[in-house]
Design a protein around this motif. Sequence first.
Motif, PDB file in Angstrom:
ATOM      1  N   PRO A 397       0.838  -1.201   0.000  1.00 14.73           N
ATOM      2  CA  PRO A 397       0.000   0.000   0.000  1.00 14.73           C
ATOM      3  C   PRO A 397       0.872   1.249   0.000  1.00 14.73           C
ATOM      4  O   PRO A 397       1.863   1.328   0.733  1.00 14.73           O
ATOM      5  N   GLN A 400      -3.844   5.912   0.920  1.00 14.42           N
ATOM      6  CA  GLN A 400      -5.235   5.585   1.147  1.00 14.42           C
ATOM      7  C   GLN A 400      -5.950   6.807   1.700  1.00 14.42           C
ATOM      8  O   GLN A 400      -5.345   7.678   2.328  1.00 14.42           O
ATOM      9  N   PRO A 404     -10.892   4.255   4.504  1.00 16.06           N
ATOM     10  CA  PRO A 404     -10.921   2.828   4.200  1.00 16.06           C
ATOM     11  C   PRO A 404     -11.285   1.919   5.365  1.00 16.06           C
ATOM     12  O   PRO A 404     -11.826   0.843   5.159  1.00 16.06           O
ATOM     13  N   SER A 407     -14.743   1.332   5.143  1.00 19.88           N
ATOM     14  CA  SER A 407     -15.198   0.836   3.847  1.00 19.88           C
ATOM     15  C   SER A 407     -15.022  -0.679   3.756  1.00 19.88           C
ATOM     16  O   SER A 407     -13.918  -1.194   3.931  1.00 19.88           O
ATOM     17  N   THR A 409     -15.192  -2.253   1.063  1.00 18.77           N
ATOM     18  CA  THR A 409     -14.608  -2.540  -0.246  1.00 18.77           C
ATOM     19  C   THR A 409     -13.202  -1.956  -0.392  1.00 18.77           C
ATOM     20  O   THR A 409     -12.641  -1.976  -1.484  1.00 18.77           O
ATOM     21  N   MET A 410     -12.631  -1.413   0.697  1.00 13.54           N
ATOM     22  CA  MET A 410     -11.297  -0.800   0.697  1.00 13.54           C
ATOM     23  C   MET A 410     -11.207   0.396  -0.245  1.00 13.54           C
ATOM     24  O   MET A 410     -10.122   0.761  -0.716  1.00 13.54           O
ATOM     25  N   THR A 413      -7.951   2.812  -1.382  1.00 14.98           N
ATOM     26  CA  THR A 413      -6.617   2.245  -1.139  1.00 14.98           C
ATOM     27  C   THR A 413      -5.871   2.073  -2.456  1.00 14.98           C
ATOM     28  O   THR A 413      -6.425   1.572  -3.436  1.00 14.98           O
ATOM     29  N   PHE A 441      -8.354   0.478  -5.286  1.00 13.97           N
ATOM     30  CA  PHE A 441      -9.709  -0.008  -5.003  1.00 13.97           C
ATOM     31  C   PHE A 441     -10.681   1.132  -5.300  1.00 13.97           C
ATOM     32  O   PHE A 441     -10.713   2.137  -4.591  1.00 13.97           O
TER      33      PHE A 441
END
Length: 524
Positions: A397, A400, A404, A407, A409-410, A413, A441
């Motif tokens: 990563p 972000q 997140p 979230s 669903t990320m 990110t 994402f």
Amino acid sequence: MSVTTRGALLQLSFVVLLLVLLIMQAQAKQDWFSETVPYKPADEKVTKLHFYFQDVNDLLVAKHPTADKFSTLFTNLYIVDNPLTEGPELNSTLVGRVQGLIGFAAQKETASLMGLGYVFTSGKFNGSTLVIVTRNPILIPDREFPIVGGTGLFKLARGFANVKTNWHETIPSKAAEVFGKEKVTKLHFYFHDTISGKNPTGVVVAKAPTTTQSKTAFGLLTIIDDPLTEGPKITSKLIGRAQGLVGFASQEELASLMALSYVFTDGKLNGSTISIVTRNPIMNPVREFAVVGGTGLFRFARGFADVKTYWVNSLGDAIVEYNMRVVAARFLLLPVLCIVAVVIAVSVTHQIRAQKADWFETVPYEEAFRKEMTKKVTRLHFYFHDMVSGKNPTAIPIAQAPTPIQSSTMFGTLRMVDDPLTEGLDASSKVVGRAQGMYGFAGQDQLSLIAAISYVFTDEKLKKGSSLSILSNNPILNSVRELAIVGGTGSFRFATGFAQIKTSFFNLTTGDAIVEYNVTVIHY
């Protein structure tokens, strides 16, 4: 039948079965790269689309500490998941979503570099996508975006976006009616990348926690707004700017994934752009970049650039020399707007270095070039290993958004990747290349990625330095997905195509995954 006979038959059956399995395994090992065969094109079609992009879900994921001093939002990087509607009202019929990355890449005007996938969810286009890589000069009333690829009903798509009335219409394409003769443009210029001093043109917007320990700057992401000049001196004639994202995406060598728009400001090319999505092995004396699209005089552009470092200093500032070859169609029916032209034929030229006094030259595309090289189809089969856990992850990563954690669903990110590609499912099988680039994402309601990745092949069956560029949406929970190939280098110059992929292995605890790829590439 006696016991002895039955035992002999069982042993024979076992031997035959073992031989069959060994043969199948040997074929699997040999078949990651299939024989290249002549290309037989299908009928082309033109689709006209009209819809509205509702810009309501932009999530800031990274910016440079000095970003606030710019009124143009320079260095701001967003991940977006915005609705596409049939009418201008937000509550009008939903026809799809646009997901991807938007980076503000201009210091002196409000302009962004966009890498976006347009995912359609309505009618017969449900599940089909279009891919756009372009610069967006936001304050200009009328803009043009190049369409560089697609999936589903838009496989191998080429086109441009503007405005048209009907939401969709598909008609047979007659090349003579839509496109004029193709022309070859040869460009020669210098790219100035300055990362030091009070006014750098390339700035860091994100990096991984481990980037400072990496000898290759793995995980570093920069946004650039670099001048392009006619000569090697910064004081020579300015002919344009290169704006976009550069991510350092290799663990073993100094190499980056570049998603850039080259915006020309000189003469008859003023306002025209060329889009590049490619890998850049920086230390190689000569590199090749994939041209995947364009606007203005470079609509439907395909081509390549031969580049070499002209000068570099100890601070990392550099001047890079470009020799670019671009094939683009000249239009006969300019009033037709918002066109998607599927499978536009383009061609390759000799690598003749431009030596003319002018920094560019456009010439007719001679018939002799067509006879010299024929269009081919190559099919590839390999496995992509995305490791996010352990001591040596290949996907890390780098940025972000603040949200997140909330979230599922990320969303927001962003990861940089340097993933091995293997001939077989097992990680210990033969390595045939690496996937280097980034993915974000980009879905709020589903696990969906926007991927900008260069697939760099190292197998001896392909020309050294061969690569494929992919920019595409990836709805990762779908059992089978399709990714758009938008360009290539080496053995895959002028490439277009698609990859059908499916997840072979996924670890719910760590997030590690192995993905099977079946790739079809059309190239010269």
